[in-house]
Design a protein around this motif. Structure first.
Motif, PDB file in Angstrom:
ATOM      1  N   PRO A   1      30.927 133.013 -17.004  1.00  0.00           N
ATOM      2  CA  PRO A   1      31.067 131.917 -18.126  1.00  0.00           C
ATOM      3  C   PRO A   1      30.144 130.791 -17.861  1.00  0.00           C
ATOM      4  O   PRO A   1      29.951 130.473 -16.865  1.00  0.00           O
ATOM      5  CB  PRO A   1      32.567 131.595 -18.182  1.00  0.00           C
ATOM      6  CG  PRO A   1      33.424 132.903 -17.574  1.00  0.00           C
ATOM      7  CD  PRO A   1      32.337 133.421 -16.632  1.00  0.00           C
ATOM      8  N   ARG A   2      29.391 130.491 -18.907  1.00  0.00           N
ATOM      9  CA  ARG A   2      28.545 129.296 -18.839  1.00  0.00           C
ATOM     10  C   ARG A   2      27.529 129.215 -17.690  1.00  0.00           C
ATOM     11  O   ARG A   2      27.197 128.335 -16.898  1.00  0.00           O
ATOM     12  CB  ARG A   2      29.401 127.876 -18.511  1.00  0.00           C
ATOM     13  CG  ARG A   2      30.350 127.566 -19.723  1.00  0.00           C
ATOM     14  CD  ARG A   2      30.878 126.130 -19.780  1.00  0.00           C
ATOM     15  NE  ARG A   2      31.961 126.072 -20.648  1.00  0.00           N
ATOM     16  CZ  ARG A   2      31.581 125.745 -21.994  1.00  0.00           C
ATOM     17  NH1 ARG A   2      30.391 125.352 -22.316  1.00  0.00           N
ATOM     18  NH2 ARG A   2      32.591 125.487 -22.894  1.00  0.00           N
ATOM     19  N   ASP A   3      27.062 130.681 -17.670  1.00  0.00           N
ATOM     20  CA  ASP A   3      25.947 130.776 -16.519  1.00  0.00           C
ATOM     21  C   ASP A   3      24.603 130.481 -16.940  1.00  0.00           C
ATOM     22  O   ASP A   3      23.671 130.642 -16.276  1.00  0.00           O
ATOM     23  CB  ASP A   3      25.899 132.188 -15.976  1.00  0.00           C
ATOM     24  CG  ASP A   3      25.664 133.476 -17.359  1.00  0.00           C
ATOM     25  OD1 ASP A   3      25.130 132.735 -18.120  1.00  0.00           O
ATOM     26  OD2 ASP A   3      25.773 134.501 -16.973  1.00  0.00           O
ATOM     27  N   GLY A   4      24.362 129.967 -18.191  1.00  0.00           N
ATOM     28  CA  GLY A   4      23.118 129.423 -18.445  1.00  0.00           C
ATOM     29  C   GLY A   4      22.259 130.878 -19.116  1.00  0.00           C
ATOM     30  O   GLY A   4      20.971 130.434 -19.440  1.00  0.00           O
ATOM     31  N   GLY A   5      22.487 131.977 -19.083  1.00  0.00           N
ATOM     32  CA  GLY A   5      21.823 133.224 -19.540  1.00  0.00           C
ATOM     33  C   GLY A   5      21.897 133.195 -20.971  1.00  0.00           C
ATOM     34  O   GLY A   5      22.449 132.416 -21.828  1.00  0.00           O
ATOM     35  N   PRO A   6      21.191 134.119 -21.517  1.00  0.00           N
ATOM     36  CA  PRO A   6      21.144 134.029 -23.041  1.00  0.00           C
ATOM     37  C   PRO A   6      22.505 134.644 -23.455  1.00  0.00           C
ATOM     38  O   PRO A   6      23.510 135.288 -22.974  1.00  0.00           O
ATOM     39  CB  PRO A   6      20.388 135.387 -23.238  1.00  0.00           C
ATOM     40  CG  PRO A   6      20.392 136.164 -22.003  1.00  0.00           C
ATOM     41  CD  PRO A   6      20.513 135.164 -20.669  1.00  0.00           C
ATOM     42  N   ALA A   7      22.713 133.989 -24.720  1.00  0.00           N
ATOM     43  CA  ALA A   7      24.083 134.177 -25.472  1.00  0.00           C
ATOM     44  C   ALA A   7      24.327 135.945 -25.888  1.00  0.00           C
ATOM     45  O   ALA A   7      23.190 136.412 -26.258  1.00  0.00           O
ATOM     46  CB  ALA A   7      24.144 133.380 -26.922  1.00  0.00           C
ATOM     47  N   LEU A   8      25.479 136.162 -25.858  1.00  0.00           N
ATOM     48  CA  LEU A   8      25.943 137.683 -25.802  1.00  0.00           C
ATOM     49  C   LEU A   8      26.574 137.916 -27.269  1.00  0.00           C
ATOM     50  O   LEU A   8      27.277 137.198 -27.694  1.00  0.00           O
ATOM     51  CB  LEU A   8      27.009 138.223 -24.740  1.00  0.00           C
ATOM     52  CG  LEU A   8      26.288 138.058 -23.479  1.00  0.00           C
ATOM     53  CD1 LEU A   8      27.441 137.926 -22.343  1.00  0.00           C
ATOM     54  CD2 LEU A   8      25.247 139.135 -23.066  1.00  0.00           C
ATOM     55  N   PRO A   9      26.031 138.996 -27.733  1.00  0.00           N
ATOM     56  CA  PRO A   9      27.001 139.586 -29.069  1.00  0.00           C
ATOM     57  C   PRO A   9      28.025 139.762 -28.772  1.00  0.00           C
ATOM     58  O   PRO A   9      28.542 140.185 -27.456  1.00  0.00           O
ATOM     59  CB  PRO A   9      26.202 140.768 -29.461  1.00  0.00           C
ATOM     60  CG  PRO A   9      25.413 141.185 -28.468  1.00  0.00           C
ATOM     61  CD  PRO A   9      25.262 139.987 -27.467  1.00  0.00           C
ATOM     62  N   VAL A  10      29.070 139.620 -29.553  1.00  0.00           N
ATOM     63  CA  VAL A  10      30.731 139.585 -29.215  1.00  0.00           C
ATOM     64  C   VAL A  10      31.206 140.818 -29.768  1.00  0.00           C
ATOM     65  O   VAL A  10      31.090 141.163 -30.921  1.00  0.00           O
ATOM     66  CB  VAL A  10      31.357 138.293 -29.667  1.00  0.00           C
ATOM     67  CG1 VAL A  10      32.931 138.257 -29.361  1.00  0.00           C
ATOM     68  CG2 VAL A  10      30.518 136.975 -29.441  1.00  0.00           C
ATOM     69  N   LEU A  11      32.028 141.536 -29.168  1.00  0.00           N
ATOM     70  CA  LEU A  11      32.834 142.589 -29.591  1.00  0.00           C
ATOM     71  C   LEU A  11      34.292 142.250 -29.347  1.00  0.00           C
ATOM     72  O   LEU A  11      34.953 142.031 -28.400  1.00  0.00           O
ATOM     73  CB  LEU A  11      32.486 143.763 -28.773  1.00  0.00           C
ATOM     74  CG  LEU A  11      33.377 144.916 -29.376  1.00  0.00           C
ATOM     75  CD1 LEU A  11      33.376 145.267 -30.746  1.00  0.00           C
ATOM     76  CD2 LEU A  11      33.071 146.374 -28.306  1.00  0.00           C
ATOM     77  N   LEU A  12      34.932 142.013 -30.650  1.00  0.00           N
ATOM     78  CA  LEU A  12      36.547 141.947 -30.565  1.00  0.00           C
ATOM     79  C   LEU A  12      37.083 143.393 -30.088  1.00  0.00           C
ATOM     80  O   LEU A  12      36.886 144.329 -30.927  1.00  0.00           O
ATOM     81  CB  LEU A  12      37.209 141.163 -31.587  1.00  0.00           C
ATOM     82  CG  LEU A  12      37.422 139.734 -31.366  1.00  0.00           C
ATOM     83  CD1 LEU A  12      36.067 139.116 -31.348  1.00  0.00           C
ATOM     84  CD2 LEU A  12      38.451 138.974 -32.315  1.00  0.00           C
ATOM     85  N   ASP A  13      38.201 143.712 -29.238  1.00  0.00           N
ATOM     86  CA  ASP A  13      38.769 144.936 -28.965  1.00  0.00           C
ATOM     87  C   ASP A  13      40.295 145.008 -28.765  1.00  0.00           C
ATOM     88  O   ASP A  13      40.759 145.400 -27.882  1.00  0.00           O
ATOM     89  CB  ASP A  13      38.207 145.457 -27.649  1.00  0.00           C
ATOM     90  CG  ASP A  13      38.264 146.858 -27.328  1.00  0.00           C
ATOM     91  OD1 ASP A  13      38.886 147.671 -28.044  1.00  0.00           O
ATOM     92  OD2 ASP A  13      37.997 147.428 -26.066  1.00  0.00           O
ATOM     93  N   PRO A  14      40.965 144.694 -30.136  1.00  0.00           N
ATOM     94  CA  PRO A  14      42.278 144.165 -30.014  1.00  0.00           C
ATOM     95  C   PRO A  14      43.026 145.837 -30.499  1.00  0.00           C
ATOM     96  O   PRO A  14      42.538 146.692 -30.963  1.00  0.00           O
ATOM     97  CB  PRO A  14      42.379 143.230 -31.297  1.00  0.00           C
ATOM     98  CG  PRO A  14      41.455 143.892 -32.236  1.00  0.00           C
ATOM     99  CD  PRO A  14      40.251 144.407 -31.319  1.00  0.00           C
ATOM    100  N   TYR A  15      44.248 145.647 -30.208  1.00  0.00           N
ATOM    101  CA  TYR A  15      45.308 146.496 -30.853  1.00  0.00           C
ATOM    102  C   TYR A  15      45.994 145.598 -31.818  1.00  0.00           C
ATOM    103  O   TYR A  15      45.967 146.011 -32.827  1.00  0.00           O
ATOM    104  CB  TYR A  15      46.465 147.176 -29.794  1.00  0.00           C
ATOM    105  CG  TYR A  15      47.383 148.031 -30.742  1.00  0.00           C
ATOM    106  CD1 TYR A  15      47.006 149.327 -31.030  1.00  0.00           C
ATOM    107  CD2 TYR A  15      48.711 147.605 -30.860  1.00  0.00           C
ATOM    108  CE1 TYR A  15      47.892 150.185 -31.958  1.00  0.00           C
ATOM    109  CE2 TYR A  15      49.533 148.166 -31.454  1.00  0.00           C
ATOM    110  CZ  TYR A  15      49.192 149.375 -31.990  1.00  0.00           C
ATOM    111  OH  TYR A  15      50.083 150.320 -32.747  1.00  0.00           O
ATOM    112  N   GLY A  16      46.466 144.770 -31.482  1.00  0.00           N
ATOM    113  CA  GLY A  16      47.004 143.394 -32.147  1.00  0.00           C
ATOM    114  C   GLY A  16      48.406 143.616 -32.924  1.00  0.00           C
ATOM    115  O   GLY A  16      48.705 142.818 -33.567  1.00  0.00           O
ATOM    116  N   GLY A  17      48.673 144.794 -32.739  1.00  0.00           N
ATOM    117  CA  GLY A  17      50.091 144.890 -33.811  1.00  0.00           C
ATOM    118  C   GLY A  17      51.329 144.951 -32.841  1.00  0.00           C
ATOM    119  O   GLY A  17      51.278 144.825 -31.644  1.00  0.00           O
TER     120      GLY A  17
END
Length: 734
Positions: A504-520
């Protein structure tokens, strides 16, 4: 296969059997001489390992039973982390010695274990059981004899002598259960309840020529939604059997086809979709040689038979539930005349939650139940809460003479689960303290605890203050790079997984995000378990920041939290995923919110499709696997609990249907569905795809021929991960 047609690195079902040096000093062996290290598979990848090991579950001890004298533990386990064939084992607690007591390979002598009767195939699908061999068994009261089936044949084993033999009876055999004294075995064959003597002499105790009527089988709703996988129960003295009679004649018929083989006849199933008729279930007591006696209750008001056990040798303890699930009754059934009297009742204005392991009785006759009280699910003894309101009881493991063992989560931390004991004199004690997810099996004073934690790649099963039971499960090929958070004003339980080497907050390039829920409802993803994070970590290692959130309706956070989805399975769930994404981005700081994808299966697939339909400003691509798209096509018990009966009010169904929102699709969407799925049938995806086409909305569909809801085929499970990755990379520029 290898290049020359011989065994390749994955062409084995037990590690080390083929093409590997057996004396390599770098390879660790378990006590039974079986090699069990991940680097045996020199060309391995995580998707291949994940599929080959059935999601890292093979080789782990399972289905544990503790003998009443506390001296031994019986369990199923395969011989290695890639071996799908379970054997039956026994642990001597005093010596710590494990013994193999039943080996399917020896018992079948080369016969095909995959030749299963349809009842067993259905049971495994309902239980999400992908392994083979001895996957279930039952014992007599003293746990000295076990019965099980292989390829529809009946086997019995003396657990002390480790001597197994086939009991030759008319078959195919399903769900054999010895009587309490181990003198006879009752089983199901062709929808009939049968009784076998130890010499193989067999009597049919109950059955009808009507193919719509079965005796001793759990109907679809009981097995899929209520946690009741059985349909008959021996009395404590072994003189009588309580047995469920199921009449499916009123249940609508659906047909599952295999388009890949047009010559194959469609499979006809009885599927009680929301708002339609359920099976009619009644209960009888059968004493061999005497007329059947029906246990009578108000089935019009309480049509669901939830649970059955015996209070004593003359009294049946049964739990029944109303169609709207707002009322549950525990009844005492007189085995002699069939009459019932009320023992306990519970009401909830939304729904009464069913808890596995109860009702049951203590030695003094007091009734043990669970119910939502003071904002949490409590353990009740004769109607009085005996647990504190900061504990959410998840299941009851064992009710003994004076002890009740149960699993619960602190309501302020649903990511962990601990084992507790309530005693009639001393009250409640917490038996586990290590952060993690603990479950238990117990009898008398002996407790076996299974612990999954974030610190160990594999779960550990051990007797409290006693020996450990070996796990042969493989070590995952990924290491979670995990941050656990509680984000936003709702303190959403959220896990963020980053590629190896990122922080977290390592100064590297921003990463695309993947949400991986079940959620129910009824399932969690954000738990303190290493293995639970591995699939998400693999996606992270491909260059994503993976965010996993358990939001509204998920278990563990108290009664009100679970009931936030009453009347609406869509918006509250989606809102929490959006909130978790924003909170994770604020905490971690390297998430590229202009490139956000979401993937999920089953309810998670529904949530993924919902996300790109309703919030295209947040989500830019979705993979929806086996999604429910119209809740009117899902079963009665699950769906009506949350959305009510559509025959009475269609509003909640219209508000939560993906078909209604089809014209809103503006983002890439991949739909995946097994065409042999009899839980979330493929019609969900096909009807949704038709609605998208009618609205002129482009999308992709991946049909899986011959694949069910749990995708057990190794090649399918491996390539599904790779195909999802390719889709997400293509559309998120990852």
């Amino acid at each position: 296969m290898g290049q020359n047609g011989g065994p390749g690195p994955c062409d084995r079902d037990v590690l080390g059997r083929v093409g590997r040096p057996q004396d390599d000093p770098h390879l660790r062996r378990n006590p039974h001489g079986i090699l069990n290290e991940r680097h045996l598979h020199v060309a391995d990848t995580f998707p291949r390992q994940y599929a080959r090991t059935q999601r890292l579950t093979l080789g782990e001890p399972r289905n544990l039973s503790v003998s009443p004298d506390g001296k031994r533990v019986v369990f199923c386990r395969s011989r290695g982390g890639s071996d799908p064939v379970n054997c039956l084992w026994l642990l001597d607690i005093a010596t710590g010695e494990e013994r193999l007591v039943a080996d399917p390979g020896e018992l079948l002598m080369g016969a095909d274990d995959a030749a299963l009767p349809p009842e067993e195939r259905a049971r495994r699908e309902r239980a999400r059981e992908g392994a083979g061999g001895v996957v279930s068994y039952s014992t007599n009261t003293e746990v000295t004899v076990a019965a099980f089936t292989l390829a529809g044949r009946l086997f019995v084993v003396g657990l002390l002598s480790a001597l197994s033999r086939e009991l030759i009876v008319p078959g195919p055999v399903f769900d054999p259960r010895p009587d309490p004294g181990a003198n006879r075995v009752a089983y199901i064959s062709g929808g009939r309840l049968c009784l076998a003597e130890l010499d193989g002499t067999t009597t049919v105790l109950a059955g009808e020529d009507n193919p719509e009527v079965t005796w001793g089988l759990a109907e679809f709703i009981a097995a899929e939604e209520m946690g009741r996988g059985r349909g008959f129960w021996w009395s404590p003295d072994g003189e009588a059997i309580a047995v469920a009679r199921v009449d499916n004649s009123t249940v609508q018929r659906w047909y599952l086809t295999n388009p890949a083989d047009p010559a194959e006849e469609p499979r006809r199933i009885a599927y009680p979709a929301a708002g339609t008729e359920n099976a009619s279930v009644s209960l009888f007591v059968i004493t061999p040689g005497q007329p059947k006696r029906e246990i009578v209750w108000d089935q019009d008001s309480f049509p669901y038979l939830v649970d059955v056990s015996w209070f004593d040798r003359t009294t049946v303890l049964l739990t029944v539930q109303s169609r709207d699930q707002r009322d549950v009754q525990v009844l005492l059934g007189n085995a002699a005349d069939g009459s019932t009297t009320l023992s306990s009742a519970d009401h909830d204005d939304r729904w009464v939650e069913l808890v596995r392991g109860v009702p049951a009785t203590l030695a003094d006759g007091r009734l043990v139940t669970c119910a939502d009280r003071d904002g949490a699910r409590s353990l009740l003894v004769d109607g009085r809460p005996v647990t504190q309101p900061d504990l959410q009881v998840r299941s009851v493991t064992t009710v003994g003479n004076t002890n009740v063992f149960f699993c619960a989560s602190p309501t302020d931390d649903p990511t962990v689960q601990h084992v507790y004991r309530w005693n009639v004199l001393s009250g409640t004690d917490q038996l586990t303290t290590e952060p993690g997810v603990h479950t238990a099996s117990a009898a008398g004073s002996t407790v076996v605890v299974r612990t999954a934690s974030l610190d160990r790649p594999r779960a550990r099963a051990a007797v409290l203050n006693g020996p450990e039971i070996w796990s042969y499960a493989e070590t995952p090929l990924v290491t979670p790079n995990l941050t656990m958070l509680r984000v936003g004003p709702r303190r959403l339980a959220t896990a963020v997984l980053l590629p190896a080497g990122r922080a977290p907050r390592d100064g590297g390039p921003a990463l695309p995000v993947l949400l991986d829920p079940y959620g129910g409802p009824h399932a969690q993803r954000v738990v303190s378990s290493y293995a639970a994070m591995c699939a998400s970590q693999w996606f992270a290692d491909q260059g994503f920041a993976v965010v996993v959130c358990d939001g509204a309706g998920t278990p563990g956070r108290g009664s009100a939290w679970e009931r936030e989805v009453f009347g609406d399975l869509a918006q509250p769930v989606l809102d929490d995923q959006v909130g978790a994404l924003a909170g994770a981005a604020a905490e971690v700081g390297i998430l590229d919110l202009a490139r956000v994808g979401i993937r999920g299966w089953s309810f998670g697939g529904y949530l993924a499709a919902l996300a790109v339909l309703r919030r295209p400003d947040v989500f830019h691509a979705a993979v929806a696997g086996a999604p429910v798209t119209d809740w009117r096509l899902y079963d009665t018990h699950y769906t009506e609990r949350y959305l009510g009966n559509p025959a009475v009010d269609t509003g909640p169904y219209e508000r939560t249907s993906l078909l209604t929102d089809a014209s809103n699709l503006a983002r890439p969407l991949l739909l995946i569905h097994g065409l042999a799925d009899d839980n979330v049938v493929a019609a969900h995806t096909l009807q949704f795809s038709s609605a998208l086409v009618a609205a002129g909305r482009p999308h992709e569909v991946l049909p899986l021929s011959g694949v069910s809801h749990m995708t057990p085929q190794e090649v399918v499970a491996e390539n599904l991960l790779l195909l999802q990755l390719e889709f997400l990379r293509r559309h998120l520029r990852a």
